[in-house]
Design a protein around this motif. Structure first.
Motif, PDB file in Angstrom:
ATOM      1  N   LEU A 147     -18.930 -27.396  28.348  1.00 17.33           N
ATOM      2  CA  LEU A 147     -18.635 -27.207  26.927  1.00 17.33           C
ATOM      3  C   LEU A 147     -19.264 -25.939  26.360  1.00 17.33           C
ATOM      4  N   VAL A 148     -19.772 -25.071  27.235  1.00 17.06           N
ATOM      5  CA  VAL A 148     -20.479 -23.859  26.798  1.00 17.06           C
ATOM      6  C   VAL A 148     -20.055 -22.669  27.670  1.00 17.06           C
ATOM      7  N   PRO A 149     -19.526 -21.594  27.059  1.00 20.07           N
ATOM      8  CA  PRO A 149     -19.013 -20.458  27.837  1.00 20.07           C
ATOM      9  C   PRO A 149     -19.993 -19.871  28.846  1.00 20.07           C
ATOM     10  N   SER A 150     -21.229 -19.611  28.432  1.00 20.63           N
ATOM     11  CA  SER A 150     -22.177 -18.965  29.352  1.00 20.63           C
ATOM     12  C   SER A 150     -22.540 -19.886  30.510  1.00 20.63           C
ATOM     13  N   GLN A 151     -22.561 -21.191  30.265  1.00 22.27           N
ATOM     14  CA  GLN A 151     -22.862 -22.139  31.336  1.00 22.27           C
ATOM     15  C   GLN A 151     -21.648 -22.358  32.239  1.00 22.27           C
ATOM     16  N   THR A 152     -20.440 -22.197  31.692  1.00 20.78           N
ATOM     17  CA  THR A 152     -19.232 -22.260  32.511  1.00 20.78           C
ATOM     18  C   THR A 152     -19.258 -21.160  33.559  1.00 20.78           C
ATOM     19  N   GLU A 153     -19.558 -19.940  33.126  1.00 22.97           N
ATOM     20  CA  GLU A 153     -19.625 -18.816  34.062  1.00 22.97           C
ATOM     21  C   GLU A 153     -20.682 -19.077  35.134  1.00 22.97           C
ATOM     22  N   LEU A 154     -21.791 -19.643  34.738  1.00 21.05           N
ATOM     23  CA  LEU A 154     -22.852 -19.983  35.690  1.00 21.05           C
ATOM     24  C   LEU A 154     -22.340 -20.935  36.764  1.00 21.05           C
ATOM     25  N   THR A 156     -13.960 -25.062  27.624  1.00 19.63           N
ATOM     26  CA  THR A 156     -13.515 -24.800  26.252  1.00 19.63           C
ATOM     27  C   THR A 156     -12.620 -23.556  26.190  1.00 19.63           C
ATOM     28  N   LYS A 157     -11.968 -23.389  25.064  1.00 17.46           N
ATOM     29  CA  LYS A 157     -11.088 -22.223  24.876  1.00 17.46           C
ATOM     30  C   LYS A 157     -11.885 -20.919  24.790  1.00 17.46           C
ATOM     31  N   PHE A 158     -13.210 -21.031  24.595  1.00 15.93           N
ATOM     32  CA  PHE A 158     -14.056 -19.840  24.522  1.00 15.93           C
ATOM     33  C   PHE A 158     -14.641 -19.469  25.882  1.00 15.93           C
ATOM     34  N   CYS A 159     -14.368 -20.251  26.894  1.00 23.91           N
ATOM     35  CA  CYS A 159     -14.871 -19.970  28.244  1.00 23.91           C
ATOM     36  C   CYS A 159     -13.972 -18.925  28.892  1.00 23.91           C
ATOM     37  N   VAL A 211     -11.009 -19.034  35.326  1.00 28.10           N
ATOM     38  CA  VAL A 211     -10.906 -20.010  34.235  1.00 28.10           C
ATOM     39  C   VAL A 211      -9.450 -20.308  33.863  1.00 28.10           C
ATOM     40  N   LYS A 212      -8.555 -19.441  34.289  1.00 25.77           N
ATOM     41  CA  LYS A 212      -7.148 -19.568  33.883  1.00 25.77           C
ATOM     42  C   LYS A 212      -6.527 -20.907  34.242  1.00 25.77           C
ATOM     43  N   GLY A 213      -6.845 -21.426  35.416  1.00 23.35           N
ATOM     44  CA  GLY A 213      -6.176 -22.640  35.864  1.00 23.35           C
ATOM     45  C   GLY A 213      -6.828 -23.933  35.424  1.00 23.35           C
ATOM     46  N   LYS A 214      -7.859 -23.841  34.581  1.00 24.23           N
ATOM     47  CA  LYS A 214      -8.602 -25.037  34.189  1.00 24.23           C
ATOM     48  C   LYS A 214      -8.094 -25.605  32.859  1.00 24.23           C
ATOM     49  N   THR A 215      -8.255 -26.902  32.693  1.00 21.11           N
ATOM     50  CA  THR A 215      -7.802 -27.582  31.478  1.00 21.11           C
ATOM     51  C   THR A 215      -8.727 -27.277  30.309  1.00 21.11           C
ATOM     52  N   ILE A 216      -8.154 -26.955  29.147  1.00 21.34           N
ATOM     53  CA  ILE A 216      -8.922 -26.679  27.933  1.00 21.34           C
ATOM     54  C   ILE A 216      -9.189 -27.996  27.204  1.00 21.34           C
ATOM     55  N   VAL A 217     -10.450 -28.243  26.901  1.00 20.90           N
ATOM     56  CA  VAL A 217     -10.825 -29.508  26.249  1.00 20.90           C
ATOM     57  C   VAL A 217     -11.210 -29.298  24.775  1.00 20.90           C
ATOM     58  N   GLY A 218     -10.720 -28.196  24.184  1.00 21.47           N
ATOM     59  CA  GLY A 218     -11.019 -27.892  22.786  1.00 21.47           C
ATOM     60  C   GLY A 218     -11.979 -26.726  22.674  1.00 21.47           C
ATOM     61  N   GLY A 219     -12.703 -26.683  21.540  1.00 24.79           N
ATOM     62  CA  GLY A 219     -13.690 -25.634  21.333  1.00 24.79           C
ATOM     63  C   GLY A 219     -15.090 -26.172  21.563  1.00 24.79           C
ATOM     64  N   THR A 220     -16.079 -25.370  21.226  1.00 21.93           N
ATOM     65  CA  THR A 220     -17.468 -25.816  21.397  1.00 21.93           C
ATOM     66  C   THR A 220     -17.887 -26.776  20.286  1.00 21.93           C
ATOM     67  N   LYS A 221     -17.170 -26.730  19.167  1.00 22.51           N
ATOM     68  CA  LYS A 221     -17.509 -27.580  18.011  1.00 22.51           C
ATOM     69  C   LYS A 221     -16.458 -28.656  17.728  1.00 22.51           C
ATOM     70  N   GLY A 248     -22.368  -8.226  22.519  1.00 26.82           N
ATOM     71  CA  GLY A 248     -23.063  -9.462  22.179  1.00 26.82           C
ATOM     72  C   GLY A 248     -23.332 -10.354  23.373  1.00 26.82           C
ATOM     73  N   GLU A 249     -22.482 -10.284  24.397  1.00 24.42           N
ATOM     74  CA  GLU A 249     -22.693 -11.112  25.580  1.00 24.42           C
ATOM     75  C   GLU A 249     -24.005 -10.778  26.272  1.00 24.42           C
ATOM     76  N   MET A 250     -24.424  -9.529  26.197  1.00 22.92           N
ATOM     77  CA  MET A 250     -25.659  -9.120  26.863  1.00 22.92           C
ATOM     78  C   MET A 250     -26.905  -9.667  26.158  1.00 22.92           C
ATOM     79  N   PHE A 251     -26.744 -10.067  24.917  1.00 24.01           N
ATOM     80  CA  PHE A 251     -27.867 -10.612  24.144  1.00 24.01           C
ATOM     81  C   PHE A 251     -27.818 -12.129  24.003  1.00 24.01           C
ATOM     82  N   SER A 252     -26.634 -12.719  24.114  1.00 25.11           N
ATOM     83  CA  SER A 252     -26.530 -14.137  23.752  1.00 25.11           C
ATOM     84  C   SER A 252     -26.028 -15.056  24.854  1.00 25.11           C
ATOM     85  N   TRP A 253     -25.452 -14.501  25.931  1.00 23.34           N
ATOM     86  CA  TRP A 253     -24.985 -15.365  27.017  1.00 23.34           C
ATOM     87  C   TRP A 253     -26.165 -15.643  27.943  1.00 23.34           C
TER      88      TRP A 253
END
Length: 264
Positions: A17-24, A38-41, A48-58, A232-237
């Motif tokens: 449910l978290v983009p940075s953890q998905t990449e991990l 999530t759609k933000f992953c 990530v293209k072939g995976k099912t979207i389960v909504g957003g983070t919120k 922003g990814e370099m500071f927040s992911w």
């Protein structure tokens, strides 16, 4: 967070449910076990293209999650919403991270490695060692810590306050957060910005997509400040993307130092 998680076997159907953890998870070699995200992953882009979207983070699509029948859901206290997580916890094993510092992120990676398998645990250890080494080698500014304002939103202006991951990364760069004594993500008036008068203003590419065209409006408010648009990814992911951060941050530090020298 007071919630104990017990798994009877290694998880085979994971939702992140978290983009940075998905990449991990992908970088730990768990791509074939990820069934939802999530759609933000957005990283890694092709996988990530072939995976099912389960909504957003919120806002989770609980019916979609039910269809996927996960045996592990991975979330984060700040990025996800409490009601949704509590609802999921009633039906599924939900593992949550709570990240404030670089050390927290490294611990999170190691823990995810442990709960997903022996080989994954080894990869997680290698990953954390690489990241730790990269940050230890950062060459910090020669001058005193640079008073910095890091903006994440426009209309209204919102900046990064204290006690969060971005604030900690700023410290690792030798920057001192001008709004560290405020709440975690405070709204900032133009009057307060001018009163604080930071030496450096960083405009993040996310969540608000700041770009070069926004520099002029901040320069008008703080004529003497150095102003940079940053990734922003370099500071927040806080997942495996941190392997890329030290090189990026070192480049930024050197740019800021050059700008400071030129203004003397």
């Amino acid at each position: 967070m007071g919630h104990q998680l017990t798994l009877s076997q290694l998880p085979q159907r994971i939702i992140s449910l978290v983009p940075s953890q998905t990449e991990l998870l992908f970088d730990l070699g768990l791509g074939d076990r990820i069934v939802g995200l999530t759609k933000f992953c957005i990283h890694p882009k092709e996988q990530v293209k072939g995976k099912t979207i389960v909504g957003g983070t919120k806002n989770f699509k609980l019916d979609v999650i039910e269809q996927l029948q996960p045996d592990l859901i991975i979330g984060n206290k700040e990025e996800n919403y409490k009601e949704g997580i509590e609802q999921l916890q009633q039906q599924y094993p939900v593992w949550m991270s709570d990240i404030y510092t670089l050390e927290d992120s490294l611990e999170m990676m190691q823990l995810i490695g442990e709960i997903t398998g022996t080989g994954t645990e080894t990869r997680a250890h290698q990953l954390t060692q690489t990241i730790r080494s990269g940050f230890e080698q950062l060459q910090l500014p020669a001058q005193q810590p640079i008073k910095t304002a890091y903006f994440i939103w426009r209309n209204p202006y919102m900046a990064v306050g204290g006690n969060n991951f971005i604030d900690n990364i700023l410290q690792h760069c030798g920057f001192i957060n001008a709004f560290a004594d405020l709440e975690r993500y405070p709204e900032i008036s133009t009057e307060l910005l001018q009163q604080i008068n930071p030496q450096l203003i960083l405009l993040s590419s996310e969540p608000y997509p700041f770009s070069e065209k926004h520099i002029a409006e901040f320069q008008a408010l703080c004529p003497l400040a150095t102003i940079k648009v940053v990734d922003g990814e370099m500071f927040s992911w806080y997942g495996s993307r941190l392997t890329l951060a030290p090189e990026y941050l070192q480049g930024l530090i050197e740019e800021v130092q050059a700008a400071a020298s030129a203004s003397l």
